[in-house]
Design a protein around this motif. Sequence first.
Motif, PDB file in Angstrom:
ATOM      1  N   SER A 147     -37.706  37.386 -71.301  1.00 27.94           N
ATOM      2  CA  SER A 147     -38.659  36.987 -72.337  1.00 27.94           C
ATOM      3  C   SER A 147     -38.829  38.090 -73.389  1.00 27.94           C
ATOM      4  CB  SER A 147     -40.014  36.633 -71.726  1.00 27.94           C
ATOM      5  OG  SER A 147     -40.557  37.733 -71.041  1.00 27.94           O
ATOM      6  N   ARG A 148     -38.803  39.357 -72.950  1.00 24.89           N
ATOM      7  CA  ARG A 148     -38.921  40.474 -73.898  1.00 24.89           C
ATOM      8  C   ARG A 148     -38.026  41.609 -73.417  1.00 24.89           C
ATOM      9  NH1 ARG A 148     -45.060  41.982 -75.086  1.00 24.89           N
ATOM     10  NH2 ARG A 148     -44.125  42.951 -76.907  1.00 24.89           N
ATOM     11  N   SER A 149     -37.467  42.347 -74.361  1.00 22.80           N
ATOM     12  CA  SER A 149     -36.622  43.483 -73.989  1.00 22.80           C
ATOM     13  C   SER A 149     -36.919  44.674 -74.899  1.00 22.80           C
ATOM     14  CB  SER A 149     -35.142  43.106 -74.051  1.00 22.80           C
ATOM     15  OG  SER A 149     -34.783  42.728 -75.359  1.00 22.80           O
ATOM     16  N   PHE A 150     -36.781  45.852 -74.301  1.00 21.12           N
ATOM     17  CA  PHE A 150     -37.090  47.098 -75.006  1.00 21.12           C
ATOM     18  C   PHE A 150     -36.018  48.135 -74.690  1.00 21.12           C
ATOM     19  CE2 PHE A 150     -41.002  44.914 -74.152  1.00 21.12           C
ATOM     20  CZ  PHE A 150     -41.795  45.104 -75.276  1.00 21.12           C
ATOM     21  N   LEU A 151     -35.793  49.020 -75.642  1.00 19.98           N
ATOM     22  CA  LEU A 151     -34.995  50.223 -75.407  1.00 19.98           C
ATOM     23  C   LEU A 151     -35.940  51.415 -75.468  1.00 19.98           C
ATOM     24  CD1 LEU A 151     -31.921  49.481 -77.717  1.00 19.98           C
ATOM     25  CD2 LEU A 151     -31.928  49.491 -75.209  1.00 19.98           C
ATOM     26  N   THR A 176     -40.165  56.641 -77.511  1.00 19.26           N
ATOM     27  CA  THR A 176     -40.988  55.473 -77.784  1.00 19.26           C
ATOM     28  C   THR A 176     -40.254  54.220 -77.317  1.00 19.26           C
ATOM     29  OG1 THR A 176     -42.228  54.306 -79.504  1.00 19.26           O
ATOM     30  CG2 THR A 176     -40.049  55.090 -80.114  1.00 19.26           C
ATOM     31  N   PHE A 177     -40.998  53.131 -77.136  1.00 20.64           N
ATOM     32  CA  PHE A 177     -40.384  51.852 -76.782  1.00 20.64           C
ATOM     33  C   PHE A 177     -40.026  51.116 -78.056  1.00 20.64           C
ATOM     34  CE2 PHE A 177     -42.612  52.624 -72.776  1.00 20.64           C
ATOM     35  CZ  PHE A 177     -41.628  52.278 -71.860  1.00 20.64           C
ATOM     36  N   LEU A 178     -38.790  50.706 -78.166  1.00 17.90           N
ATOM     37  CA  LEU A 178     -38.302  49.968 -79.323  1.00 17.90           C
ATOM     38  C   LEU A 178     -38.026  48.535 -78.879  1.00 17.90           C
ATOM     39  CD1 LEU A 178     -37.173  50.034 -82.277  1.00 17.90           C
ATOM     40  CD2 LEU A 178     -34.969  50.654 -81.265  1.00 17.90           C
ATOM     41  N   GLU A 179     -38.835  47.582 -79.348  1.00 17.29           N
ATOM     42  CA  GLU A 179     -38.624  46.192 -78.941  1.00 17.29           C
ATOM     43  C   GLU A 179     -37.408  45.618 -79.655  1.00 17.29           C
ATOM     44  OE1 GLU A 179     -40.957  42.061 -77.916  1.00 17.29           O
ATOM     45  OE2 GLU A 179     -42.048  43.603 -79.024  1.00 17.29           O
ATOM     46  N   VAL A 180     -36.585  44.912 -78.887  1.00 18.75           N
ATOM     47  CA  VAL A 180     -35.343  44.344 -79.399  1.00 18.75           C
ATOM     48  C   VAL A 180     -35.273  42.895 -78.937  1.00 18.75           C
ATOM     49  CG1 VAL A 180     -32.824  44.526 -79.360  1.00 18.75           C
ATOM     50  CG2 VAL A 180     -34.214  46.594 -79.152  1.00 18.75           C
ATOM     51  N   GLU A 181     -34.781  42.021 -79.792  1.00 17.93           N
ATOM     52  CA  GLU A 181     -34.575  40.623 -79.382  1.00 17.93           C
ATOM     53  C   GLU A 181     -33.649  40.595 -78.174  1.00 17.93           C
ATOM     54  OE1 GLU A 181     -35.598  37.519 -80.373  1.00 17.93           O
ATOM     55  OE2 GLU A 181     -37.088  38.578 -81.565  1.00 17.93           O
ATOM     56  N   PRO A 182     -33.983  39.849 -77.132  1.00 20.71           N
ATOM     57  CA  PRO A 182     -33.131  39.816 -75.939  1.00 20.71           C
ATOM     58  C   PRO A 182     -31.661  39.544 -76.232  1.00 20.71           C
ATOM     59  CG  PRO A 182     -35.206  38.744 -75.458  1.00 20.71           C
ATOM     60  CD  PRO A 182     -35.221  39.059 -76.935  1.00 20.71           C
ATOM     61  N   LEU A 219     -29.952  42.916 -77.314  1.00 26.26           N
ATOM     62  CA  LEU A 219     -30.237  44.145 -76.578  1.00 26.26           C
ATOM     63  C   LEU A 219     -29.012  45.050 -76.426  1.00 26.26           C
ATOM     64  CD1 LEU A 219     -32.268  45.838 -74.903  1.00 26.26           C
ATOM     65  CD2 LEU A 219     -31.438  44.607 -72.890  1.00 26.26           C
ATOM     66  N   ILE A 220     -27.914  44.528 -75.910  1.00 24.60           N
ATOM     67  CA  ILE A 220     -26.720  45.346 -75.673  1.00 24.60           C
ATOM     68  C   ILE A 220     -26.133  45.818 -76.999  1.00 24.60           C
ATOM     69  CG2 ILE A 220     -24.419  45.422 -74.628  1.00 24.60           C
ATOM     70  CD1 ILE A 220     -26.404  45.050 -72.434  1.00 24.60           C
ATOM     71  N   GLN A 221     -26.103  44.914 -77.968  1.00 27.23           N
ATOM     72  CA  GLN A 221     -25.570  45.268 -79.288  1.00 27.23           C
ATOM     73  C   GLN A 221     -26.372  46.413 -79.910  1.00 27.23           C
ATOM     74  OE1 GLN A 221     -25.245  41.930 -82.030  1.00 27.23           O
ATOM     75  NE2 GLN A 221     -25.435  43.312 -83.791  1.00 27.23           N
ATOM     76  N   LYS A 222     -27.695  46.329 -79.852  1.00 33.63           N
ATOM     77  CA  LYS A 222     -28.557  47.369 -80.421  1.00 33.63           C
ATOM     78  C   LYS A 222     -28.383  48.684 -79.665  1.00 33.63           C
ATOM     79  CE  LYS A 222     -31.772  48.717 -83.294  1.00 33.63           C
ATOM     80  NZ  LYS A 222     -31.492  48.842 -84.732  1.00 33.63           N
ATOM     81  N   TYR A 223     -28.273  48.600 -78.349  1.00 32.64           N
ATOM     82  CA  TYR A 223     -28.045  49.808 -77.547  1.00 32.64           C
ATOM     83  C   TYR A 223     -26.750  50.483 -77.992  1.00 32.64           C
ATOM     84  CZ  TYR A 223     -26.839  52.848 -73.685  1.00 32.64           C
ATOM     85  OH  TYR A 223     -26.474  53.946 -72.949  1.00 32.64           O
TER      86      TYR A 223
END
Length: 200
Positions: free
Chosen positions: A165-169, A179-185, A188-192
């Motif tokens: 439902s929610r994902s963070f890096l 800090t927690f960076l909220e990312v669209e689920p 997530l892998i792409q942003k990482y």
Amino acid sequence: MFSDDNKAKNEIIEEEIRDLKKFISQFKEAKKKSLEEKIKKGLNTLMHKKDFIYRVEVNISVSGEDVEITLFTKVGNKEQKVDKGSLSMGERQMYSSALLSALVDESNIEFPVFIDSPMQKFDQEHAKNIIQHFYPSVSNQVVLFPLIHKELTQGEYELLKKRVSRSFLIDNLSNDSSTFLEVEPDLLIQKYDELYVASN
């Protein structure tokens, strides 16, 4: 007369105490059996050695403070005790996961479950079973802390993603600050990869 009244009351109280002790004993036995079945079912669902665990025995001390769990497999027509020390690291984690799931289910209390390094010791088949059968059912809210690409591959995340439902890096701003960076689920892998793989 007063003495007879007291005697009658004591007999009633003693009978009620006996009934209560009997009820508690039956309740504990029912809970014990239910826990045994849930641990067995969880293990045989998660492990890729299907029906490896033939029986689970739960022994609860009289005080209720100590619990001993024994696993049995079946070799031919004979039951054989499983030495938990002989289990692989992945199988031990499967056992812990099945136990956690059974205890959460038995408690009838809804609380979040936090799991650090969720797939660290699993082979591919175990990881798939955990993602499909354990994480979706262990609690209404499950929070995972994986190391991406090391403890959670792209393929594993694809199996999990529809339930996220929610994902963070965790974004490291400096040596002593993050800090927690909220990312669209879905991203997530792409942003990482953009933040950490491309920069290495």
